[in-house]
Motif scaffolding. Structure first.
Motif, PDB file in Angstrom:
ATOM      1  N   GLU A 513       0.817  -1.215   0.000  1.00 30.37           N
ATOM      2  CA  GLU A 513       0.000   0.000   0.000  1.00 30.37           C
ATOM      3  C   GLU A 513       0.854   1.269   0.000  1.00 30.37           C
ATOM      4  O   GLU A 513       0.631   2.200   0.775  1.00 30.37           O
ATOM      5  CB  GLU A 513      -0.963   0.011   1.190  1.00 30.37           C
ATOM      6  CG  GLU A 513      -1.933  -1.165   1.217  1.00 30.37           C
ATOM      7  CD  GLU A 513      -2.941  -1.076   2.353  1.00 30.37           C
ATOM      8  OE1 GLU A 513      -3.177   0.043   2.837  1.00 30.37           O
ATOM      9  OE2 GLU A 513      -3.470  -2.116   2.750  1.00 30.37           O
ATOM     10  N   CYS A 514       1.844   1.298  -0.888  1.00 33.10           N
ATOM     11  CA  CYS A 514       2.730   2.460  -0.938  1.00 33.10           C
ATOM     12  C   CYS A 514       3.140   2.777  -2.371  1.00 33.10           C
ATOM     13  O   CYS A 514       4.285   3.143  -2.624  1.00 33.10           O
ATOM     14  CB  CYS A 514       3.963   2.233  -0.067  1.00 33.10           C
ATOM     15  SG  CYS A 514       4.958   0.797  -0.554  1.00 33.10           S
ATOM     16  N   HIS A 595       7.606  15.454  -1.459  1.00 28.42           N
ATOM     17  CA  HIS A 595       6.696  14.721  -0.569  1.00 28.42           C
ATOM     18  C   HIS A 595       7.436  14.049   0.591  1.00 28.42           C
ATOM     19  O   HIS A 595       6.936  13.094   1.168  1.00 28.42           O
ATOM     20  CB  HIS A 595       5.928  13.680  -1.376  1.00 28.42           C
ATOM     21  CG  HIS A 595       5.033  14.275  -2.421  1.00 28.42           C
ATOM     22  ND1 HIS A 595       3.843  14.867  -2.113  1.00 28.42           N
ATOM     23  CD2 HIS A 595       5.187  14.398  -3.762  1.00 28.42           C
ATOM     24  CE1 HIS A 595       3.265  15.316  -3.228  1.00 28.42           C
ATOM     25  NE2 HIS A 595       4.059  15.046  -4.245  1.00 28.42           N
ATOM     26  N   ARG A 596       8.591  14.583   0.942  1.00 30.69           N
ATOM     27  CA  ARG A 596       9.383  14.002   2.032  1.00 30.69           C
ATOM     28  C   ARG A 596       8.635  14.054   3.362  1.00 30.69           C
ATOM     29  O   ARG A 596       8.907  13.266   4.272  1.00 30.69           O
ATOM     30  CB  ARG A 596      10.722  14.714   2.158  1.00 30.69           C
ATOM     31  CG  ARG A 596      10.616  16.186   2.530  1.00 30.69           C
ATOM     32  CD  ARG A 596      11.962  16.900   2.378  1.00 30.69           C
ATOM     33  NE  ARG A 596      11.911  18.294   2.789  1.00 30.69           N
ATOM     34  CZ  ARG A 596      11.479  19.288   2.019  1.00 30.69           C
ATOM     35  NH1 ARG A 596      11.027  19.036   0.799  1.00 30.69           N
ATOM     36  NH2 ARG A 596      11.493  20.535   2.461  1.00 30.69           N
ATOM     37  N   LYS A 607       2.485   5.268   5.006  1.00 32.11           N
ATOM     38  CA  LYS A 607       2.895   4.068   4.269  1.00 32.11           C
ATOM     39  C   LYS A 607       3.715   4.450   3.045  1.00 32.11           C
ATOM     40  O   LYS A 607       4.725   3.813   2.732  1.00 32.11           O
ATOM     41  CB  LYS A 607       1.667   3.262   3.856  1.00 32.11           C
ATOM     42  CG  LYS A 607       0.904   2.655   5.029  1.00 32.11           C
ATOM     43  CD  LYS A 607      -0.349   1.929   4.554  1.00 32.11           C
ATOM     44  CE  LYS A 607      -1.135   1.366   5.749  1.00 32.11           C
ATOM     45  NZ  LYS A 607      -2.384   0.700   5.302  1.00 32.11           N
ATOM     46  N   LEU A 608       3.267   5.496   2.342  1.00 33.92           N
ATOM     47  CA  LEU A 608       4.041   5.980   1.205  1.00 33.92           C
ATOM     48  C   LEU A 608       5.433   6.418   1.648  1.00 33.92           C
ATOM     49  O   LEU A 608       6.439   6.063   1.034  1.00 33.92           O
ATOM     50  CB  LEU A 608       3.322   7.145   0.528  1.00 33.92           C
ATOM     51  CG  LEU A 608       4.175   7.920  -0.495  1.00 33.92           C
ATOM     52  CD1 LEU A 608       4.417   7.083  -1.740  1.00 33.92           C
ATOM     53  CD2 LEU A 608       3.521   9.251  -0.857  1.00 33.92           C
ATOM     54  N   GLY A 609       5.488   7.211   2.724  1.00 34.19           N
ATOM     55  CA  GLY A 609       6.767   7.757   3.159  1.00 34.19           C
ATOM     56  C   GLY A 609       7.719   6.723   3.675  1.00 34.19           C
ATOM     57  O   GLY A 609       8.839   6.582   3.159  1.00 34.19           O
ATOM     58  N   ARG A 610       7.280   5.961   4.677  1.00 35.50           N
ATOM     59  CA  ARG A 610       8.216   5.043   5.329  1.00 35.50           C
ATOM     60  C   ARG A 610       8.458   3.773   4.531  1.00 35.50           C
ATOM     61  O   ARG A 610       9.499   3.126   4.690  1.00 35.50           O
ATOM     62  CB  ARG A 610       7.709   4.715   6.733  1.00 35.50           C
ATOM     63  CG  ARG A 610       7.804   5.911   7.679  1.00 35.50           C
ATOM     64  CD  ARG A 610       7.341   5.566   9.078  1.00 35.50           C
ATOM     65  NE  ARG A 610       5.901   5.376   9.168  1.00 35.50           N
ATOM     66  CZ  ARG A 610       5.015   6.370   9.274  1.00 35.50           C
ATOM     67  NH1 ARG A 610       5.444   7.623   9.271  1.00 35.50           N
ATOM     68  NH2 ARG A 610       3.720   6.115   9.381  1.00 35.50           N
ATOM     69  N   TYR A 615      12.037   2.748   0.090  1.00 30.58           N
ATOM     70  CA  TYR A 615      12.396   1.771  -0.938  1.00 30.58           C
ATOM     71  C   TYR A 615      13.049   2.457  -2.133  1.00 30.58           C
ATOM     72  O   TYR A 615      14.096   2.012  -2.623  1.00 30.58           O
ATOM     73  CB  TYR A 615      11.135   1.030  -1.382  1.00 30.58           C
ATOM     74  CG  TYR A 615      11.373  -0.107  -2.344  1.00 30.58           C
ATOM     75  CD1 TYR A 615      11.545  -1.403  -1.885  1.00 30.58           C
ATOM     76  CD2 TYR A 615      11.409   0.112  -3.716  1.00 30.58           C
ATOM     77  CE1 TYR A 615      11.749  -2.453  -2.768  1.00 30.58           C
ATOM     78  CE2 TYR A 615      11.624  -0.922  -4.606  1.00 30.58           C
ATOM     79  CZ  TYR A 615      11.782  -2.214  -4.127  1.00 30.58           C
ATOM     80  OH  TYR A 615      12.002  -3.246  -5.009  1.00 30.58           O
ATOM     81  N   LEU A 616      12.455   3.544  -2.593  1.00 33.56           N
ATOM     82  CA  LEU A 616      13.026   4.275  -3.717  1.00 33.56           C
ATOM     83  C   LEU A 616      14.416   4.806  -3.375  1.00 33.56           C
ATOM     84  O   LEU A 616      15.336   4.747  -4.200  1.00 33.56           O
ATOM     85  CB  LEU A 616      12.116   5.439  -4.111  1.00 33.56           C
ATOM     86  CG  LEU A 616      10.751   5.089  -4.709  1.00 33.56           C
ATOM     87  CD1 LEU A 616       9.976   6.362  -4.996  1.00 33.56           C
ATOM     88  CD2 LEU A 616      10.897   4.256  -5.968  1.00 33.56           C
TER      89      LEU A 616
END
Length: 732
Positions: A513-514, A595-596, A607-610, A615-616
């Motif tokens: 979910e990220c 978006h940091r 979820k996107l951030g961590r 990952y990116l």
């Protein structure tokens, strides 16, 4: 890293063409410095080593003067004249080779102190640099130091350049550590005067030209054989009153027997009235002198250069180990999540199929029409194929083509096609985000599909793509992008990257979910969600990544629909590929920075951030930045380490990649034939990709604004027959 803008952006108006060339010079310097460090460390560690001092040579002795073969063990051949000398009667010059050793040298020094005697230590330069404290203790205890080469190399078999390096390197190490220069030298694998052959004599003359006295031996303890304490004592026991030079070892292996034999022998020598001392004292010379300032500076620089290279190699080794572990864990993680994603998709399909067979309404099916927005800037080569393929969809669609100030007749091509349900909007050139926002304003439906003008759909693509909207939490959906022009090596490599890299990652992002990116080639959105985040932003070059991250931070789920396929043109030259990936990578870096704040948020944003951003950062930024070091270290391993072991490691790494690729191809129902190019991908494509990341990171850090770059179109768009549904038509 993806972002696929076109046209002219606000950034291009703010800044002219910018060239960032300095970083390539810096990269070259860093790689060169790394190469030098690895070469130095490889030479010091792997091209030679301290081993048994056995001497076995059948070389001729025809050129050896009788003065040498029948003379004393200390040879002075400086100035062309040959003189030899030995210790006086009842004097024993005690010498030790191959040290310093962190275990045995201190024990031997303790024994010498116990018996109040001194000795000469012929040190190996590399060992001295590793243990400088022992070298200083040798001097502080009243002993003297001689040169035993830098890496314990057999000088008689070494070329002239290496002989000079070995001798001068060892001297520089001694000076750098002690501030004193040594004048005594013992060649490794040397013995007594009678064993001097033509090669050894040539070496003795060469080092004499550098100001050294050569010290041979008259009594060999043969302690390197470890024959036993009694045997060593017997070997070094004097059989007459004649002075001797005794050869023992404080390094090169286990010297426990040497320490015990020395202790006993020194007690015996004292009882017998022998005087044990250094070589210099025995023959009446000053064997060490204070180094000049220039010599001290040079020696210190040499020592610290070797230490720095050692530190660099150690750090790189640990970093490579960590990178290898992380890469392997990523492979396991990606494959595991992909399998989980596949099982979930299969369960969903089976559940829907079962309800249909039982004549039960499939309540979750999404049947409402969708608006398909096609931003187009100079897309005349492929726009007809794109809109015809979309118009052939088996789902009701409204097609809006937004011509963003094209100069190649793109709008005329759209009008000439004359397909029903296709609307054409003309506007001044303002960039892809501007075109998408114009299409969004004109959209008639709540479900919006965005597709690039160089992309074609299969008839079932739109219907498959929008089905996840049955879940009200889903705000955007990524489709499955396929390379249409996959012929040739470059096309095959990009095909592999799309299937293995992009699609496996999307499955992982979906389960976790990220999802950071819904690609511009095929993505579906809720119109209300787009309006809520302000539409498509032109803050970055990766407008698709920026938009996706904004939706995640607004609380929407973004998913991956693998059955919704879109076929797109890939670059057909390395130059075009570089421009495309440079834009993608740079734009993704911009979006990550923008978006940091998601790193510290909760919910979907967290979820996107961590998960997603981390990952990116690790796998698409840090590891590629480290990749040049991996390549340089691989060359180092082939030259200085075991090439078979390095080759085996590379094959193991390649095997993991091949297995992961084969699984990814199976998931996408792709034939495995292109995978034969995967090994070759490691030697061109991989380097291009990490250089792109380096260029992008440097550009981002320098704050340089980039222009939008539009990829060259080739007019090759078509839906491969093997992937079309039975009632589809090929778009050309």
């Amino acid at each position: 890293m993806r972002g696929r803008p076109h046209g002219t952006s606000r950034a291009s108006k703010d800044a002219g063409p910018a060239k960032v060339n300095t970083h390539w010079v810096i990269l070259a310097i860093v790689i060169l410095a790394l190469g030098v460090a690895l070469t130095v460390q490889g030479y010091m560690t792997h091209l030679a080593g301290i081993g048994d001092d056995s001497v076995a040579s059948n070389d001729s002795t025809s050129a050896v003067p009788g003065t040498i073969s029948r003379g004393g063990p200390v040879v002075d051949a400086r100035g062309g004249a040959v003189r030899t000398v030995g210790p006086p009667n009842r004097t024993l010059a005690l010498t030790f080779d191959d040290g310093p050793d962190p275990v045995w040298t201190p024990k031997i020094l303790d024994v010498l102190q116990k018996h109040h005697v001194h000795a000469t230590f012929f040190v190996v330069g590399s060992a001295a640099i590793d243990h400088p404290g022992l070298v200083r203790r040798i001097i502080a205890d009243g002993n003297e130091i001689g040169v035993h080469t830098l890496t314990h190399t057999d000088l008689s078999t070494a070329p002239n350049w290496r002989r000079q390096l070995e001798v001068q390197g060892a001297q520089s190490a001694i000076i750098g550590i002690t501030g004193q220069a040594a004048s005594l030298l013992r060649p490794p694998y040397s013995s007594g005067n009678s064993a001097v052959n033509n090669g050894t004599w040539q070496d003795m003359q060469a080092v004499a030209g550098q100001g050294y006295l050569t010290v041979l031996s008259t009594v060999d303890s043969e302690d390197w054989r470890r024959p036993g304490i009694t045997a060593i004592e017997r070997n070094i026991a004097p059989h007459s009153s004649q002075g001797q030079v005794i050869l023992m070892h404080d390094g090169g292996g286990n010297r426990e027997q040497s320490v015990a034999a020395l202790d006993s022998a020194l007690s015996s020598f004292a009882v017998q009235g022998y005087h044990v001392t250094t070589v210099g004292s025995a023959v009446g010379i000053q064997s060490m002198r204070p180094a000049t300032t220039a010599e001290k500076i040079s020696g210190t620089a040499f020592v610290w250069g070797i230490r720095l290279s050692s530190f660099m190699v150690t750090a790189i080794t640990w970093a490579l180990l960590a990178a290898g572990i992380v890469t392997f864990l990523r492979a396991v993680l990606v494959v595991g999540f992909a399998a989980r994603h596949r099982r979930a998709a299969r369960r969903a399909r089976l559940a829907g199929s079962g309800r249909r067979r039982a004549n039960v309404p499939v309540r979750d099916a999404v049947t409402e029409p969708a608006t398909v927005i096609v931003p187009a800037y100079n897309e005349s080569a492929g726009i007809e194929a794109a809109i015809r393929s979309i118009a052939a969809s088996n789902h009701p669609v409204e097609i809006i083509v937004v011509d963003d100030g094209s100069t190649d007749g793109t709008a005329d091509v759209v009008e000439a096609v004359g397909l029903p349900g296709v609307r054409l909007l003309r506007k001044e050139n303002g960039g892809k985000p501007s075109a998408l926002n114009a299409g969004l304003e004109a959209a008639s439906h709540q479900l919006v599909v965005m597709v690039d003008g160089d992309t074609v759909f299969e008839p079932d693509t739109v219907r498959s793509l929008i089905q996840p909207f049955a879940d009200p939490r889903v705000g955007a959906i990524s489709g499955n992008t396929k390379v249409a022009n996959r012929r040739g090596m470059l096309g095959a490599w990009q095909h592999i990257e799309y299937v293995v890299g992009f699609n496996l990652d999307r499955r992982l992002f979906d389960v976790a979910e990220c999802m950071p990116t819904v690609p511009g080639a095929i993505g579906a959105f809720r119109r209300d969600a787009l309006v809520a985040v302000g539409g498509v932003s032109d803050d970055t070059l990766a407008e698709d990544t920026d938009l996706t991250m904004a939706l995640c931070r607004d609380g929407w789920r973004v998913v991956y629909q693998e059955d919704a396929r879109a076929w797109t043109e890939a670059p057909e030259s390395l130059g075009a590929l570089w421009k495309q990936r440079y834009r993608w990578c740079y734009g993704t870096l911009q979006a990550m920075w923008k978006h940091r704040g998601a790193m510290v948020q909760g919910g979907q944003a967290g979820k996107l951030g961590r998960r997603g951003l981390s990952y990116l950062l690790v796998f698409q930024v840090l590891l590629p930045l480290f990749a040049p070091v991996v390549d340089v270290f691989a060359i180092y391993g082939l030259v200085f380490l075991d090439p078979f072991r390095i080759g085996a490691l590379w094959l193991a790494f390649l095997l993991v990649q091949c297995l992961m690729a084969a699984y990814a191809f199976r998931l996408d129902n792709e034939p495995l034939r292109p995978l034969w190019t995967l090994p070759l991908q490691q030697f061109v494509y991989r380097q291009l990709m990490y250089l792109v990341v380096i260029q992008s990171v440097v550009t981002a850090l320098a704050g340089v604004h980039l222009r939008w770059h539009r990829m060259e179109r080739y007019g090759s768009l078509r839906v491969p027959a093997g992937h079309s549904s039975p009632n589809s038509t090929t778009a050309t």
